[in-house]
Every structure is written in C-alpha cells, then in structure tokens.
Scaffold this motif. Sequence first.
Motif, PDB file in Angstrom:
ATOM      1  N   SER A  67      54.039 -62.766  26.431  1.00 55.13           N
ATOM      2  CA  SER A  67      53.157 -63.249  27.491  1.00 55.13           C
ATOM      3  C   SER A  67      53.919 -63.316  28.809  1.00 55.13           C
ATOM      4  O   SER A  67      55.129 -63.460  28.832  1.00 55.13           O
ATOM      5  CB  SER A  67      52.652 -64.648  27.149  1.00 55.13           C
ATOM      6  N   CYS A  82      50.514 -69.189  30.802  1.00 44.46           N
ATOM      7  CA  CYS A  82      50.977 -67.989  30.108  1.00 44.46           C
ATOM      8  C   CYS A  82      49.779 -67.111  29.767  1.00 44.46           C
ATOM      9  O   CYS A  82      48.805 -67.579  29.170  1.00 44.46           O
ATOM     10  CB  CYS A  82      51.723 -68.345  28.831  1.00 44.46           C
ATOM     11  N   ASN A  84      48.682 -63.391  27.947  1.00 35.16           N
ATOM     12  CA  ASN A  84      49.133 -62.342  27.032  1.00 35.16           C
ATOM     13  C   ASN A  84      48.269 -61.096  27.224  1.00 35.16           C
ATOM     14  O   ASN A  84      47.123 -61.065  26.786  1.00 35.16           O
ATOM     15  CB  ASN A  84      49.038 -62.826  25.584  1.00 35.16           C
TER      16      ASN A  84
END
Length: 139
Positions: A67, A82, A84
């Motif tokens: 991520s 974060c 991803n």
Amino acid sequence: MRPSCRRAAALAVSTVALAGLTGPATTVQAAPAVPALLAPADPVPAPAPAPEAPGAERPMKPAPFGSTCRTSVEGSQVVAYCHNPYPESDQVRLHTECDRWWDIDADGRPVEVGPAQTVRLTDRCWKEVRSAWVSHGRI
C-alpha cells in the motif's frame, strides 16, 4: 616542458597509423612503450547467451505489492492513510514513537487493506511524537 601521457599515447597511435598507411615495404622504428592503461583497448565481444531449453521456464518477476501510505503528525496525534492499488491484500501496522521517556511507544494492531481499499490508522502520545511509520506485510 615534460611531455604528458596523453601526448605519448597520441604519438604511439599516430606511429602505428602511419605504419599501416605506408605498407609492409618500409620499416618503421618501434614506438616507445605505452602503459597498458593508455593503449587503445581492443573491443572484446560479449559472450553469446546460452540457448534456452525448450521446456525451461523463465523466472517470474515478483508481482507489485504494498500500500501507499501518507503519515501526518499534528501535536500528539498521528494519522496515516494507506491505499492499496494492487490486487493482492496488504497488512499494514502503525508504529508510534513518543518523545518523552515516560510516554509509552505504541505498535498498532495489524489492519488488512484489500485491493483498491483505503484505511485510516490513528494513534497518539501524551505529549510530543518523535516519529511514526507504517510497516507492511503479506497476508
């Protein structure tokens, strides 16, 4: 004035070139010895790649993973986002190091970040934050 190594190398190269132009009928005095580092290098051909066997597999490149995290610290609060972008899940964990010796450093719980998912991780210290970072792991 003392001749430089460049001049000596140029003299040696021009002597060899003149010897090649005049042909084998004339004799040319030997050129002064030139150190091996200054002599023109003969190009060495690269070795040919080994032929691959018909059933041999090429090693696969590892799939992109991890991520992208942005961490910000405001006073005693730490926030990390974060995201991803990859098809494989990532496990992220927020680590916070507090500035004061009596303030306890913290390692957050692991959080799974699925494909195309964004998570928010938070933590805090009693006083100032010395550093904060995010660690990644495969699930």
